[in-house]
Design a protein around this motif. Structure first.
Motif, mmCIF file in Angstrom:
data_model
loop_
_atom_site.group_PDB
_atom_site.id
_atom_site.type_symbol
_atom_site.label_atom_id
_atom_site.label_comp_id
_atom_site.label_asym_id
_atom_site.label_seq_id
_atom_site.Cartn_x
_atom_site.Cartn_y
_atom_site.Cartn_z
ATOM 1 N N ALA A 129 -12.505 -22.075 -45.217
ATOM 2 C CA ALA A 129 -11.205 -21.497 -45.558
ATOM 3 C C ALA A 129 -10.819 -20.387 -44.595
ATOM 4 N N VAL A 130 -11.805 -19.587 -44.176
ATOM 5 C CA VAL A 130 -11.530 -18.544 -43.187
ATOM 6 C C VAL A 130 -11.096 -19.182 -41.865
ATOM 7 N N ALA A 131 -11.844 -20.183 -41.432
ATOM 8 C CA ALA A 131 -11.553 -20.830 -40.145
ATOM 9 C C ALA A 131 -10.202 -21.530 -40.147
ATOM 10 N N GLU A 132 -9.822 -22.108 -41.298
ATOM 11 C CA GLU A 132 -8.591 -22.893 -41.368
ATOM 12 C C GLU A 132 -7.402 -22.102 -41.895
ATOM 13 N N GLY A 133 -7.652 -20.834 -42.271
ATOM 14 C CA GLY A 133 -6.560 -20.008 -42.791
ATOM 15 C C GLY A 133 -6.083 -20.427 -44.164
ATOM 16 N N THR A 134 -7.003 -20.960 -44.989
ATOM 17 C CA THR A 134 -6.608 -21.469 -46.306
ATOM 18 C C THR A 134 -7.234 -20.682 -47.458
ATOM 19 N N LEU A 135 -7.715 -19.473 -47.183
ATOM 20 C CA LEU A 135 -8.252 -18.655 -48.267
ATOM 21 C C LEU A 135 -7.190 -18.442 -49.335
ATOM 22 N N ASP A 136 -7.621 -18.369 -50.589
ATOM 23 C CA ASP A 136 -6.732 -17.989 -51.678
ATOM 24 C C ASP A 136 -5.954 -16.728 -51.289
ATOM 25 N N ALA A 137 -4.656 -16.694 -51.561
ATOM 26 C CA ALA A 137 -3.805 -15.605 -51.078
ATOM 27 C C ALA A 137 -4.241 -14.244 -51.597
ATOM 28 N N THR A 138 -4.647 -14.166 -52.855
ATOM 29 C CA THR A 138 -5.081 -12.886 -53.410
ATOM 30 C C THR A 138 -6.393 -12.454 -52.783
ATOM 31 N N VAL A 139 -7.308 -13.383 -52.616
ATOM 32 C CA VAL A 139 -8.580 -13.067 -51.955
ATOM 33 C C VAL A 139 -8.318 -12.589 -50.532
ATOM 34 N N ARG A 140 -7.431 -13.277 -49.812
ATOM 35 C CA ARG A 140 -7.110 -12.871 -48.440
ATOM 36 C C ARG A 140 -6.541 -11.458 -48.406
ATOM 37 N N ASP A 141 -5.682 -11.136 -49.370
ATOM 38 C CA ASP A 141 -5.105 -9.793 -49.438
ATOM 39 C C ASP A 141 -6.195 -8.747 -49.671
ATOM 40 N N HIS A 142 -7.095 -8.999 -50.612
ATOM 41 C CA HIS A 142 -8.171 -8.048 -50.901
ATOM 42 C C HIS A 142 -9.126 -7.932 -49.719
ATOM 43 N N LEU A 143 -9.410 -9.052 -49.067
ATOM 44 C CA LEU A 143 -10.286 -9.024 -47.897
ATOM 45 C C LEU A 143 -9.659 -8.191 -46.784
ATOM 46 N N ASP A 144 -8.362 -8.362 -46.553
ATOM 47 C CA ASP A 144 -7.683 -7.584 -45.519
ATOM 48 C C ASP A 144 -7.736 -6.089 -45.838
ATOM 49 N N ARG A 145 -7.579 -5.750 -47.103
ATOM 50 C CA ARG A 145 -7.625 -4.346 -47.506
ATOM 51 C C ARG A 145 -9.034 -3.785 -47.379
ATOM 52 N N LEU A 146 -10.031 -4.602 -47.659
ATOM 53 C CA LEU A 146 -11.419 -4.196 -47.459
ATOM 54 C C LEU A 146 -11.697 -3.935 -45.983
ATOM 55 N N LEU A 147 -11.279 -4.845 -45.124
ATOM 56 C CA LEU A 147 -11.529 -4.701 -43.689
ATOM 57 C C LEU A 147 -10.772 -3.522 -43.098
ATOM 58 N N ALA A 148 -9.647 -3.143 -43.708
ATOM 59 C CA ALA A 148 -8.846 -2.034 -43.205
ATOM 60 C C ALA A 148 -9.399 -0.672 -43.612
ATOM 61 N N ALA A 149 -10.301 -0.641 -44.592
ATOM 62 C CA ALA A 149 -10.778 0.627 -45.145
ATOM 63 C C ALA A 149 -11.922 1.208 -44.318
ATOM 64 N N ASP A 150 -11.894 2.526 -44.155
ATOM 65 C CA ASP A 150 -12.994 3.247 -43.518
ATOM 66 C C ASP A 150 -14.057 3.632 -44.539
ATOM 67 N N LEU A 151 -13.627 3.768 -45.796
ATOM 68 C CA LEU A 151 -14.523 4.151 -46.888
ATOM 69 C C LEU A 151 -14.240 3.250 -48.078
ATOM 70 N N LEU A 152 -15.289 2.610 -48.610
ATOM 71 C CA LEU A 152 -15.185 1.812 -49.824
ATOM 72 C C LEU A 152 -15.827 2.590 -50.965
ATOM 73 N N VAL A 153 -15.097 2.744 -52.064
ATOM 74 C CA VAL A 153 -15.620 3.390 -53.266
ATOM 75 C C VAL A 153 -15.636 2.349 -54.379
ATOM 76 N N LEU A 154 -16.812 2.021 -54.887
ATOM 77 C CA LEU A 154 -16.928 1.138 -56.044
ATOM 78 C C LEU A 154 -17.086 2.009 -57.276
ATOM 79 N N SER A 155 -16.096 1.978 -58.151
ATOM 80 C CA SER A 155 -16.046 2.833 -59.339
ATOM 81 C C SER A 155 -16.291 1.976 -60.574
ATOM 82 N N PHE A 156 -17.354 2.302 -61.328
ATOM 83 C CA PHE A 156 -17.690 1.451 -62.472
ATOM 84 C C PHE A 156 -18.675 2.133 -63.405
ATOM 85 N N PRO A 157 -18.730 1.691 -64.664
ATOM 86 C CA PRO A 157 -19.803 2.112 -65.571
ATOM 87 C C PRO A 157 -21.019 1.222 -65.351
ATOM 88 N N LEU A 158 -22.185 1.795 -65.439
ATOM 89 C CA LEU A 158 -23.405 1.003 -65.286
ATOM 90 C C LEU A 158 -23.637 0.232 -66.584
#
Length: 230
Positions: free
Chosen positions: A80-109
């Motif tokens: 899907a990455v090679a062919e440009g067919t990733l799910d649109a929402t996944v692609r959006d989140h992936l782009d935002r992940l790649l654009a970030a300098d700092l990732l914060v995962l916020s959650f309860p254990l």
């Protein structure tokens, strides 16, 4: 409920991925504090609130093109990455992940690990061929090398319970699979977690003081520079 903060394009970007179902929880207040402090430090802050957004956590074959034979999720991610067919929402989140300098995962254990919705975000967005594999390697050769990640956590148990010899044992033992097996695996420099133990057992005054301490911890993180990529 994706949100971002306007700022200079040269400003560092922080992506906060939040996983708590209650907007009035201490965990959400902790995330909001971190976001505010990062903005005040000059970051452009992007928040993904997985519960509020109704994130679908299941990595399913239906989001990929039809295949003959057994469904192999990582192989289909690569295709899907090679062919440009990733799910649109996944692609959006992936782009935002790649654009970030700092990732914060916020959650309860929960059950000494991630809530299922956040694990599902990792499953779907840490795409093979996008953050590791294909053109990318593992660990220092992953696509996120040179970027930082930190866990922003609340626990039900006390701090004493998560120490060596405590009822549960060292917290680092439970976080290893996240730190090493998810974040370092794709190249992140992992920072010490920011943890609030047992906020449900605190008074309102104690919770306010703890939020101030969380803000101080995030201020220190904002001021740090990433280690050079090897």
């Amino acid at each position: 409920m994706p949100t971002s903060t306007p700022a200079s394009d040269a400003a560092p970007v922080a992506l906060i991925v939040h996983a708590h179902p209650e907007p009035r929880s201490f965990n959400t207040a902790q995330m909001t504090t971190a976001a505010r402090v990062l903005r005040e430090a000059g970051y452009r802050v992007d928040v993904l609130d997985l519960y509020a957004d109704g994130w679908a956590p299941v990595l399913a074959r239906e989001e990929f093109a039809p295949v003959d034979g057994p469904f192999k999720p990582q192989a289909e991610q690569m295709r899907a990455v090679a062919e440009g067919t990733l799910d649109a929402t996944v692609r959006d989140h992936l782009d935002r992940l790649l654009a970030a300098d700092l990732l914060v995962l916020s959650f309860p254990l929960w059950w000494f690990s991630l809530p299922a919705v956040l694990k599902g975000w990792i499953d779907r967005v840490f795409v093979m061929g996008g953050v590791f594999g294909g053109e990318h390697g593992l660990f220092g050769d992953g696509a996120l090398a040179g970027k930082r990640a930190v866990l922003l956590i609340t626990t039900g148990g006390s701090g004493e319970a998560f120490r060596p010899g405590g009822a549960f044992g060292p917290l680092d033992d439970f976080l290893f699979h996240i730190h090493r097996g998810m974040l370092e695996f794709v190249g992140f420099q992992v920072l010490d977690p920011v943890v609030t133990h047992a906020p449900a057992r605190m008074t309102d005054q104690e919770r306010t003081a703890v939020l101030d301490a969380v803000g101080e911890s995030v201020t220190r993180i904002a001021a740090q520079l990433p280690s050079p990529v090897r």
